[in-house]
Scaffold this motif. Structure first.
Motif, short mmCIF file in Angstrom:
data_model
loop_
_atom_site.label_atom_id
_atom_site.label_comp_id
_atom_site.label_asym_id
_atom_site.label_seq_id
_atom_site.Cartn_x
_atom_site.Cartn_y
_atom_site.Cartn_z
N MET A 298 7.75 9.02 -8.42
CA MET A 298 7.61 7.56 -8.48
C MET A 298 6.18 7.15 -8.84
SD MET A 298 10.00 6.56 -5.20
CE MET A 298 9.70 4.79 -5.35
N LYS A 299 5.20 7.84 -8.25
CA LYS A 299 3.80 7.52 -8.55
C LYS A 299 3.48 7.75 -10.01
CE LYS A 299 1.90 8.55 -3.95
NZ LYS A 299 1.10 9.53 -3.17
N ASN A 300 3.95 8.88 -10.55
CA ASN A 300 3.66 9.17 -11.94
C ASN A 300 4.39 8.23 -12.89
OD1 ASN A 300 1.74 11.33 -12.02
ND2 ASN A 300 3.30 12.70 -11.24
N GLY A 301 5.62 7.84 -12.53
CA GLY A 301 6.33 6.87 -13.35
C GLY A 301 5.59 5.54 -13.41
N TRP A 302 5.15 5.07 -12.25
CA TRP A 302 4.41 3.81 -12.19
C TRP A 302 3.06 3.94 -12.90
CZ3 TRP A 302 4.07 -1.02 -12.27
CH2 TRP A 302 2.92 -1.70 -11.86
N ARG A 303 2.39 5.07 -12.69
CA ARG A 303 1.09 5.28 -13.33
C ARG A 303 1.24 5.31 -14.86
NH1 ARG A 303 -0.37 10.07 -11.04
NH2 ARG A 303 -1.27 9.04 -9.24
N ALA A 304 2.27 6.01 -15.35
CA ALA A 304 2.49 6.09 -16.79
C ALA A 304 2.77 4.71 -17.38
CB ALA A 304 3.65 7.05 -17.09
N PHE A 305 3.60 3.94 -16.68
CA PHE A 305 3.95 2.60 -17.17
C PHE A 305 2.72 1.68 -17.15
CE2 PHE A 305 5.82 -1.71 -16.29
CZ PHE A 305 6.37 -1.88 -17.56
#
Length: 784
Positions: free
Chosen positions: A514-521
């Protein structure tokens, strides 16, 4: 009341959900237990060889790239590898002499081997024992020095570099150092260090190929006669091929499955893959025949044996290491693969960049140096930028080995991507030199390299399989912070403890995704402009650090989504796995290039090389993202992932032509940049040496350019009109006779023309290529 109840119920639901997730005993009981049970059922059992391969080596910088938030301070803190005074002296003297002793045309066309003088020299001077400690008589060089030596020798002759490379890579010396008994070390290592023994390692089977764990070669524990005594030993049968140095080795490592049906060593029937050290003249051993590896002419061939009895003392490490061979090989492979092919192919690229760049300035067409044509510039750009990046990867990866790492994933990346870029570099070089390149002979400096490129693509793990099965397949499990802990927890025989460990890893994994998804977005929305780079970097390179951080987060997120949706089948979807591996690999290559630029002092004159190489790699990583998303089996998820990763579309297009022009320009004229790019090249400055002739001709060409411009101006004014000698070859004579240039200028042009003619010369031979003459008796030959 009804209106107040809905918010209250929502709050209670959120509290209940939070409690369910955060209270671990409750979470394990109500959520994790069922997932854990299902996961244990679907997780395939790993064989011992699979486990050894998976757990071999260490995780290094690639682990940071898998985290989604690389620590750039850590990258910059890695020591820059340097040579000791002794190592530098060896490179300057012994390596120069070894190169001088080898004529690649004679090696590949006449001798089919190194000359005896060269063999004696590399043995006597310790080339075959670079990795062996001094207490055993070896040179005890660093991995970086080993890499430097192989790179330099490769600019001269592949047969020379391979003959030195193999004994210092995966083979008897390395295995003995790590696993040998003291008796084995004391006997063999001094002999290997001095070239008294020439080693080989026999692993590859005709029926197993790259699936080395499936070799059919086997031995059975039994009693037999050895040196007049009955001893406990093994009766071994094997059939191996592609074994480098096998035809000339005096001792070779042999990998085979060992069985003990009579329980002479214990209660295990299949003991496992075992490595033994076998003298070439041991009764029943068959060596000496050769393969013909695409005119590379290094010694390579098969070895066979049937029911050959050998004592258990032949096992590397003695009887206690029986069955440990696969782990031994996997643990040692990463170090050798990190050095051998990345170094030899970088050497090939350096030679191509140096010679083809010089040739492109010396050779003229349509009254202009071919290197100044934009079409040729494209090829020169790739040659220069790829060579810069390849050398960066070679140095950083060798440096990792000197830090004590055995980077199994990084070594696979370096092997695959350096050899693939070498293929592009040499192909481009052949396009530039044209007809000269396709006619073999003593003056063709690139033809043999072109022929030999597929050797590097094929050996030490075929590139197709390395890309599609290893880089991401192994990298995802080894580098991911939670996958391997989840697998280990699921396979824990203590189910209670396994559930606790699995719960911790599972929810850590969910939070990580979830952190990486949000960070990427978030970073995609802002174009990564607000990404913090946690160390001082060159201002002209800062945007790459920011974009690479964004790509790292996007890659980590995409990897987790792929693993969640596809599960274990991602391994069978080799095209998707390969593209995921491409993203990881391009990020590693970019990291190495950024590291090099910093380590070399942020030289602005070299910046174009770094810019083009990095931009090209970013573009390739972006294409790999597209390849995964476009072929993702669940289209709705693919659409969501695409919007998260690329919310505003693609940030990268092809690299700039203007930057490419600067790269090409650096290759066609002497400069410090060109010297750094090709620093390991062997450069014999003699007219009868193909590369040396180019160096001399390039200098003469530059000296003559102003004089030639004067001649061209006179020609344009009609001064030579009607004179048949006023052609591209003889116009300097006409200009001198017409008084356009003086005697001193004519001498400059005369020397330029002499050297130019040597450079552009294409070898020719008798009608029968000298076969009839060569087959005549000596007296007849003298008469002819």
């Amino acid at each position: 009341m009804f209106d107040n109840t809905i918010p209250l119920l929502g709050v209670l639901a959120l509290v209940a959900l939070a409690g369910l997730v955060t209270v671990r005993p409750l979470r394990r009981a109500l959520i994790t237990r069922s997932i854990f049970s299902a996961y244990r059922k679907v997780l395939p059992q790993m064989s011992d060889t699979e486990r050894d391969a998976l757990e071999a080596g260490t995780v290094w910088w690639e682990g940071e790239l898998f985290q989604g938030k690389p620590d750039w301070q850590k990258l910059h803190a890695y020591p820059v590898p340097k040579l000791t005074a002794e190592e530098q002296s060896f490179l300057d003297k012994e390596c120069e002499e070894a190169c001088r002793l080898v004529d690649d045309w004679k090696v590949t066309h006449e001798l089919y081997d190194l000359p005896n003088e060269a063999w004696r020299y590399i043995k006597d001077k310790g080339f075959l024992g670079m990795i062996i400690p001094k207490k055993y008589g070896g040179l005890e060089f660093s991995a970086y020095a080993h890499s430097q030596v192989v790179t330099k020798l490769s600019t001269r002759s592949s047969a020379l570099s391979v003959s030195v490379m193999v004994p210092n890579s995966l083979g008897p010396a390395e295995l003995l150092l790590h696993y040998g008994t003291e008796e084995q070390k004391n006997h063999y290592l001094p002999r290997l260090a001095k070239g008294i023994e020439v080693p080989a390692f026999a692993l590859t089977s005709p029926w197993a190929g790259s699936d080395a764990a499936s070799i059919p070669d086997s031995g059975v524990v039994c009693k037999g006669m050895y040196q007049g005594k009955e001893v406990l030993g093994m009766r071994v049968s094997w059939d191996k091929r592609y074994i480098t140095l096998a035809p000339v080795c005096t001792v070779f490592g042999l990998a085979f499955h060992l069985y003990d049906p009579d329980g002479l060593l214990g209660d295990k029937t299949h003991i496992g893959i075992t490595c033994a050290l076998v003298p070439y003249d041991h009764p029943g051993v068959d060596t000496g025949r050769r393969h013909f590896p695409l005119n590379a002419m290094f010694m390579n061939g098969p070895t066979r044996g049937k029911e050959v009895f050998m004592p258990l003392d032949f096992i590397i490490g003695g009887p206690k290491m029986a069955g440990q061979g696969w782990r031994m090989l996997m643990e040692c492979l990463a170090a050798g693969r990190s050095i051998s092919l990345p170094s030899s192919n970088t050497g090939m690229a350096q030679m191509t960049a140096r010679a083809v760049g010089g040739y492109a300035r010396v050779r003229s067409q349509f009254k202009m140096a071919v290197g100044k044509f934009e079409g040729v510039e494209e090829a020169l750009t790739r040659i220069g930028a790829y060579t810069y990046m390849m050398d960066a990867v070679r140095k950083m990866t060798a440096g990792a080995v000197d830090l004590g790492e055995k980077p199994s994933v990084v070594s696979a990346i370096a092997k695959y991507h350096v050899t693939e870029r070498a293929r592009v570099v040499v192909n481009d070089g052949m396009d530039v030199i044209g007809g000269k390149g396709i006619c073999l002979g003593p003056s063709n400096f690139l033809g043999r390299a072109y022929q030999q490129i597929p050797v590097a693509i094929t050996v030490e793990g075929a590139n197709i399989l390395t890309r599609s099965l290893i880089i991401f397949g192994q990298g995802a499990i080894r580098c991911h912070p939670y996958l391997l802990p989840e697998m280990r927890a699921a396979q824990n025989p203590d189910v209670r403890q396994g559930l606790v460990d699995f719960d911790r890893a599972l929810f850590g994994h969910i939070g990580f995704t979830m952190k990486n998804g949000w960070r990427a977005f978030r970073q995609g929305l802002t174009g990564s402009h607000f990404v913090t780079v946690n160390t001082d970097v060159a201002p002209e390179m800062k945007r790459y650090y920011q974009q690479l951080t964004r790509f790292s987060a996007a890659f980590a997120f995409l990897s987790d989504v792929s693993l969640l949706v596809l599960g274990g089948s991602v391994k069978r979807r080799e095209k998707l796995s390969a593209r995921l591996g491409d993203i990881l690999a391009q990020m590693y290559l970019i990291s190495c290039t950024l590291k090099r630029y910093e380590a070399e002092g942020r030289r602005k004159e070299d910046a174009a090389l770094a810019h083009w190489a990095i931009w090209d790699a970013m573009y390739k990583a972006q294409q790999a993202f597209d390849g995964v998303i476009a072929n993702f089996p669940v289209r709705f998820i693919a659409a969501v992932v695409n919007r998260i990763v690329f919310p505003w579309g693609h940030p990268y297009v092809v690299p700039s032509d203007e930057v490419g022009h600067q790269v090409a320009k650096a290759l066609i004229a002497p400069s410090a940049t060109r010297d750094r790019l090709t620093a390991e090249c062997y450069l014999p400055l003699e007219e009868n040496e193909p590369v040396g002739a180019i160096e001399l001709a390039l200098k003469a060409t530059l000296e003559a350019e102003q004089i030639e411009a004067k001649i061209r101006a006179a020609e344009k004014d009609g001064r030579f009109e009607g004179n048949p000698q006023a052609n591209v070859r003889d116009i300097a004579i006409v200009a001198f006779e017409a008084g356009v240039i003086n005697a001193a200028e004519y001498e400059v042009m005369k020397r330029r023309n002499h050297l130019r003619d040597i450079v552009v010369r294409v070898d020719d031979f008798p009608f029968d290529y000298g076969v009839a003459t060569a087959n005549k008796p000596a007296d007849d030959r003298m008469a002819a």
